[in-house]
Design a protein around this motif. Structure first.
Motif, mmCIF file in Angstrom:
data_model
loop_
_atom_site.group_PDB
_atom_site.id
_atom_site.type_symbol
_atom_site.label_atom_id
_atom_site.label_comp_id
_atom_site.label_asym_id
_atom_site.label_seq_id
_atom_site.Cartn_x
_atom_site.Cartn_y
_atom_site.Cartn_z
ATOM 1 N N TYR A 34 0.852 -1.189 0.000
ATOM 2 C CA TYR A 34 0.000 0.000 0.000
ATOM 3 C C TYR A 34 0.887 1.239 0.000
ATOM 4 O O TYR A 34 2.087 1.178 0.325
ATOM 5 C CB TYR A 34 -0.929 0.020 1.219
ATOM 6 C CG TYR A 34 -0.235 0.272 2.548
ATOM 7 C CD1 TYR A 34 -0.131 1.561 3.072
ATOM 8 C CD2 TYR A 34 0.315 -0.783 3.272
ATOM 9 C CE1 TYR A 34 0.494 1.795 4.281
ATOM 10 C CE2 TYR A 34 0.946 -0.555 4.489
ATOM 11 C CZ TYR A 34 1.043 0.732 4.992
ATOM 12 O OH TYR A 34 1.681 0.953 6.178
ATOM 13 N N THR A 35 0.285 2.347 -0.369
ATOM 14 C CA THR A 35 0.980 3.628 -0.334
ATOM 15 C C THR A 35 0.601 4.351 0.943
ATOM 16 O O THR A 35 -0.580 4.585 1.202
ATOM 17 C CB THR A 35 0.606 4.495 -1.548
ATOM 18 O OG1 THR A 35 0.941 3.797 -2.749
ATOM 19 C CG2 THR A 35 1.367 5.820 -1.509
ATOM 20 N N ASP A 49 6.258 -10.091 -2.417
ATOM 21 C CA ASP A 49 6.419 -8.709 -2.860
ATOM 22 C C ASP A 49 7.800 -8.169 -2.520
ATOM 23 O O ASP A 49 8.427 -7.463 -3.326
ATOM 24 C CB ASP A 49 5.350 -7.824 -2.219
ATOM 25 C CG ASP A 49 3.952 -8.140 -2.721
ATOM 26 O OD1 ASP A 49 3.828 -8.696 -3.823
ATOM 27 O OD2 ASP A 49 2.975 -7.834 -1.992
ATOM 28 N N THR A 297 3.931 -2.077 -11.287
ATOM 29 C CA THR A 297 2.800 -2.356 -10.404
ATOM 30 C C THR A 297 3.155 -3.495 -9.474
ATOM 31 O O THR A 297 3.735 -4.499 -9.897
ATOM 32 C CB THR A 297 1.551 -2.729 -11.217
ATOM 33 O OG1 THR A 297 1.210 -1.640 -12.071
ATOM 34 C CG2 THR A 297 0.374 -3.030 -10.295
ATOM 35 N N GLY A 299 1.081 -5.735 -6.575
ATOM 36 C CA GLY A 299 -0.275 -5.897 -6.065
ATOM 37 C C GLY A 299 -1.204 -4.988 -6.831
ATOM 38 O O GLY A 299 -1.217 -5.001 -8.075
ATOM 39 N N ASP A 300 -1.948 -4.164 -6.132
ATOM 40 C CA ASP A 300 -2.839 -3.194 -6.766
ATOM 41 C C ASP A 300 -2.241 -1.791 -6.768
ATOM 42 O O ASP A 300 -2.935 -0.817 -7.105
ATOM 43 C CB ASP A 300 -4.188 -3.158 -6.038
ATOM 44 C CG ASP A 300 -4.937 -4.475 -6.141
ATOM 45 O OD1 ASP A 300 -4.794 -5.153 -7.177
ATOM 46 O OD2 ASP A 300 -5.652 -4.830 -5.181
ATOM 47 N N VAL A 301 -0.978 -1.690 -6.394
ATOM 48 C CA VAL A 301 -0.338 -0.377 -6.244
ATOM 49 C C VAL A 301 0.478 -0.039 -7.483
ATOM 50 O O VAL A 301 1.369 -0.813 -7.896
ATOM 51 C CB VAL A 301 0.559 -0.339 -4.997
ATOM 52 C CG1 VAL A 301 1.254 1.015 -4.875
ATOM 53 C CG2 VAL A 301 -0.254 -0.633 -3.746
ATOM 54 N N ARG A 302 0.183 1.079 -8.063
ATOM 55 C CA ARG A 302 0.960 1.590 -9.190
ATOM 56 C C ARG A 302 2.083 2.461 -8.640
ATOM 57 O O ARG A 302 1.837 3.458 -7.958
ATOM 58 C CB ARG A 302 0.061 2.399 -10.122
ATOM 59 C CG ARG A 302 0.760 2.900 -11.385
ATOM 60 C CD ARG A 302 1.144 1.763 -12.292
ATOM 61 N NE ARG A 302 1.718 2.251 -13.566
ATOM 62 C CZ ARG A 302 2.366 1.488 -14.415
ATOM 63 N NH1 ARG A 302 2.541 0.203 -14.143
ATOM 64 N NH2 ARG A 302 2.842 1.987 -15.539
#
Length: 419
Positions: A34-35, A49, A297, A299-302
């Motif tokens: 996550y950011t 990750d 990218t 996970g869902d994080v760009r």
């Protein structure tokens, strides 16, 4: 970074968390990737990750100007990218081949016996930090680099100061002006000292790692004097700080799990496995930082170029998707490896030496200390976030059995490994 990390992430820098950061790390791992909304740091804590980031050519180890570290760093193996990193590591690695490191086993064992002899003579209580875990690696790496015994103490002081340079800035302004000044003094001291020592070794080479580094050559390429100095500083600081904390965290783990201490005493061939479990369960290197240099990218994080990435090694090492009963300290575990030495092109150059020293030290502790007990109030942690370990570990014991420690060359279970 111009803003503060979110409260949960900033808690990693809270001294109250230092004795046991693993519940917080579990929370961060489960939320990742996550950011961080306040600082923009991308946090990764899952094993897959973390390893992907460490091995990715789309991230950079050069953190200069990113704001992710407080104290300016000198270019070295930890913060260079290819091709400079590849060249420097290839040349420096010639002095750290397993067969060369293994030749130091008898001397490491001698130093361990000398330290145990001093502990035995001082009574039935000792601070493992100052009497054993810190003197051992600093004496080893100093002797390997050819530093005279009378200079070991000042080197230990300088190494402790420079350790602040690897901490990520989780709390703005957390380092005082005095600490930054100490780092600069230590750095200048190292540069001057190693400059003179290198000049001496060029005139008269010896059987030490520094002479090996000076002579290391490939297709006519050699390390420059500046590269030699910076590499020596890194080897001394990393070889001292990380290995000391590996030994300390291992001894603390054995004290807290007497059944594991008993098992190691009965089966000294498990010393190497014990080191691996310490590196997984309570690793000295808790986290590293990287900077995205290309978009990707996870996970869902760009992730966009220039974004700081916090890789939570200690969280990844307890990922239940990889390790069974991850919070259990078990020296017979034998499941997939850990990220205690990171991974990829920046896998720790000194891992072979750290494993050798750690195995010898933990084996000797298990054999020599009779009835060891952690004293009440005897544990206190250093302030560092990225490299974690005690600065006080007071232990009482019934006796020291020097006769139980094998003679040089006979310690079992502390063989060397690479990545």
């Amino acid at each position: 970074m111009t803003t503060s990390p979110s409260p949960d992430l900033a808690r990693l820098a809270d001294p109250a968390v230092r004795p046991d950061p693993y519940e917080l790390l579990r929370t961060l791992r489960e939320a990742s990737p996550y950011t961080d909304p306040a600082s923009g740091i991308v946090v990764v804590g899952r094993r897959s990750d973390c390893e992907a980031v460490l091995r990715s050519p789309k991230v950079s180890s050069d953190r200069q100007g990113s704001g992710v570290t407080t104290v300016p760093q000198m270019p070295n193996l930890m913060n260079l990218d290819a091709p400079d990193h590849t060249r420097l590591r290839r040349l420096a690695g010639k002095a750290f081949k397993p067969r060369l490191i293994q030749q130091w086993r008898p001397r490491i064992e001698e130093i361990v016996r000398e330290l145990l002899t001093d502990i035995a003579a001082a009574g039935n209580t000792t601070d493992i930090v100052s009497a054993f875990a810190y003197p051992l690696p600093v004496r080893v790496i100093c002797e390997m680099l050819g530093v005279p015994r009378e200079d070991h103490a000042v080197f230990e002081t300088w190494a402790r100061s420079i350790a602040y340079t690897v901490d990520p800035q989780l709390v703005p302004g957390e380092l005082s002006t005095e600490v930054v000044r100490e780092v600069e003094v230590a750095r200048a001291g190292f540069v001057d000292y190693f400059g003179r020592l290198i000049a001496d070794r060029k005139r008269a080479p010896r059987a030490d790692i520094l002479s090996e580094l000076i002579s290391a050559e490939e297709q006519g390429d050699q390390l420059t004097e500046r590269e030699l100095i910076i590499t020596c500083i890194l080897l001394l600081v990393a070889g001292h700080e990380t290995t000391a904390n590996l030994i300390l965290n291992g001894i603390l783990g054995l004290l807290r799990h007497p059944e594991q201490l008993r098992l190691l005493r009965e089966r000294p061939e498990l010393a190497g496995a014990a080191v691996e479990e310490v590196l997984r369960h309570d690793a000295p290197a808790q986290m590293v930082t990287r900077i995205a240099r290309e978009p990707f990218t996870i996970g869902d994080v760009r992730v966009t170029p220039g974004t700081p990435i916090l890789v939570l090694l200690a969280a990844a090492n307890r990922d239940p998707e990889v390790h069974r009963d991850p919070d259990t300290f078990d020296i017979t575990r034998g499941d997939p490896g850990h990220l205690g030495f990171a991974a990829g092109p920046h896998f720790c150059l000194g891992s072979v030496l750290a494993r050798l020293e750690g195995g010898i030290a933990l084996d000797a502790f298990a054999r020599a200390f009779v009835g060891p007990r952690l004293e009440s109030g005897g544990l206190h942690y250093r302030p560092h976030v990225a490299v974690r370990g005690p600065d006080r570990l007071r232990v009482s014991f019934e006796a020291i059995r020097l006769d139980a420690v094998p003679a040089a060359g006979a310690v079992a279970g502390s063989g060397v490994r690479g990545e």
